[in-house]
Design a protein around this motif. Structure first.
Motif, PDB file in Angstrom:
ATOM      1  N   ASP A   1     -44.347  55.800 -22.712  1.00  0.00           N
ATOM      2  CA  ASP A   1     -43.608  55.193 -23.826  1.00  0.00           C
ATOM      3  C   ASP A   1     -43.950  53.712 -23.958  1.00  0.00           C
ATOM      4  O   ASP A   1     -44.187  53.202 -25.063  1.00  0.00           O
ATOM      5  CB  ASP A   1     -42.101  55.338 -23.605  1.00  0.00           C
TER       6      ASP A   1
ATOM      7  N   ARG B   1     -45.847  58.116 -27.131  1.00  0.00           N
ATOM      8  CA  ARG B   1     -44.468  58.583 -27.146  1.00  0.00           C
ATOM      9  C   ARG B   1     -44.333  60.082 -27.410  1.00  0.00           C
ATOM     10  O   ARG B   1     -43.230  60.578 -27.635  1.00  0.00           O
ATOM     11  CB  ARG B   1     -43.668  57.786 -28.179  1.00  0.00           C
ATOM     12  N   ASN B   2     -45.457  60.798 -27.365  1.00  0.00           N
ATOM     13  CA  ASN B   2     -45.400  62.244 -27.580  1.00  0.00           C
ATOM     14  C   ASN B   2     -46.231  62.959 -26.517  1.00  0.00           C
ATOM     15  O   ASN B   2     -47.103  63.763 -26.820  1.00  0.00           O
ATOM     16  CB  ASN B   2     -45.913  62.607 -28.977  1.00  0.00           C
ATOM     17  N   GLN B   3     -45.949  62.647 -25.258  1.00  0.00           N
ATOM     18  CA  GLN B   3     -46.749  63.188 -24.157  1.00  0.00           C
ATOM     19  C   GLN B   3     -45.975  64.158 -23.270  1.00  0.00           C
ATOM     20  O   GLN B   3     -46.498  64.613 -22.258  1.00  0.00           O
ATOM     21  CB  GLN B   3     -47.298  62.047 -23.300  1.00  0.00           C
TER      22      GLN B   3
ATOM     23  N   SER C   1     -42.788  70.625 -24.584  1.00  0.00           N
ATOM     24  CA  SER C   1     -41.507  71.220 -24.960  1.00  0.00           C
ATOM     25  C   SER C   1     -40.672  71.590 -23.736  1.00  0.00           C
ATOM     26  O   SER C   1     -41.199  72.045 -22.711  1.00  0.00           O
ATOM     27  CB  SER C   1     -41.754  72.477 -25.796  1.00  0.00           C
TER      28      SER C   1
ATOM     29  N   ASP D   1     -53.191  72.156 -28.421  1.00  0.00           N
ATOM     30  CA  ASP D   1     -51.803  71.714 -28.481  1.00  0.00           C
ATOM     31  C   ASP D   1     -51.013  72.624 -27.551  1.00  0.00           C
ATOM     32  O   ASP D   1     -50.908  73.824 -27.795  1.00  0.00           O
ATOM     33  CB  ASP D   1     -51.268  71.816 -29.911  1.00  0.00           C
TER      34      ASP D   1
ATOM     35  N   GLY E   1     -46.527  71.190 -27.817  1.00  0.00           N
ATOM     36  CA  GLY E   1     -46.368  70.063 -28.722  1.00  0.00           C
ATOM     37  C   GLY E   1     -47.138  68.822 -28.335  1.00  0.00           C
ATOM     38  O   GLY E   1     -47.012  67.781 -28.988  1.00  0.00           O
ATOM     39  N   VAL E   2     -47.957  68.906 -27.278  1.00  0.00           N
ATOM     40  CA  VAL E   2     -48.737  67.760 -26.805  1.00  0.00           C
ATOM     41  C   VAL E   2     -50.226  68.086 -26.908  1.00  0.00           C
ATOM     42  O   VAL E   2     -50.660  69.176 -26.521  1.00  0.00           O
ATOM     43  CB  VAL E   2     -48.381  67.408 -25.343  1.00  0.00           C
TER      44      VAL E   2
END
Length: 209
Positions: A15, A20-22, A25, A145, A148-149
């Motif tokens: 972050d 910020r998207n690592q 789910s 993917d 979601g990463v």
């Protein structure tokens, strides 16, 4: 890294660096509590099929046979709920190649055997159904993917009871160094809190919560 780090501290550092998207789910969970997985990703891409191929499992076999030491097989089934990609025999092959785990955005099976062999597997669920005629590996060592990463072969993957986080290769050195510093700071904060310090005072002092 397995002994000193935890997913939350890595996520915080990512972050700080603007990644910020690592975190995958929340539905990707370890088969066994207190499991930790860490290593470099080997990516696998699956797709649903609706008939049994003439030669099933071909690229799946290739991908597993080409696992290297300290790699984590990271697979996406693109959300399929029709089959399990992973199981005991693939876990056994991975152990023989000194791989360190598997992270599956999809299902696994042979749960009891995998837990008994103490091989780290994270998945979205468990299902006894085989992949033959339901899902095929279409490629590996490609960008995928997973949960979601975006994951590439060679990225660092770390997972524990909180979830799975991915460190992109281009920032791995900075993230690892910063994570070591934060772990040391959090150890100091924990001690000060145990000694009666207020949350406000330690936050003002360290900027960490």
């Amino acid at each position: 890294m397995r002994e000193q780090f935890y997913a939350a501290v890595i996520a915080d550092i990512l972050d700080d660096y603007g990644y910020r998207n690592q975190v995958m789910s929340h539905i990707i969970r370890p088969l066994k509590p207190e499991t930790v997985v860490a290593g470099r990703a080997k990516t696998v891409l699956c797709s649903d099929v609706y008939e049994i191929p003439e030669s099933p499992y071909q690229k799946e076999i290739e991908a597993v046979d080409r696992l290297a030491a300290n790699q984590v097989l990271v697979c996406t089934t693109n959300g399929s709920v029709r089959y399990s990609f992973w199981g005991e025999l693939l876990s056994t092959a991975a152990v023989a190649r000194s791989a360190t785990g598997a992270v599956i955005d999809g299902f696994t099976r042979d749960t009891r055997a995998i837990i008994e062999m103490d091989f780290p597997v994270f998945a979205t669920g468990r299902l006894p159904t085989d992949s033959k005629g339901r899902g095929e590996v279409v490629d590996y060592d490609v960008t995928i993917d997973c949960g979601g990463v975006t994951v590439n072969t060679g990225d660092i993957v770390f997972g524990d009871d909180d979830g799975v986080v991915v460190i992109p290769q281009e920032v791995e050195q900075q993230v690892i160094q910063s994570a070591f510093r934060k772990v040391n700071q959090e150890n100091q904060i924990r001690q000060e809190l145990l000694e009666g310090a207020s949350v406000r005072s330690v936050f003002d002092k360290y900027g960490i919560l």
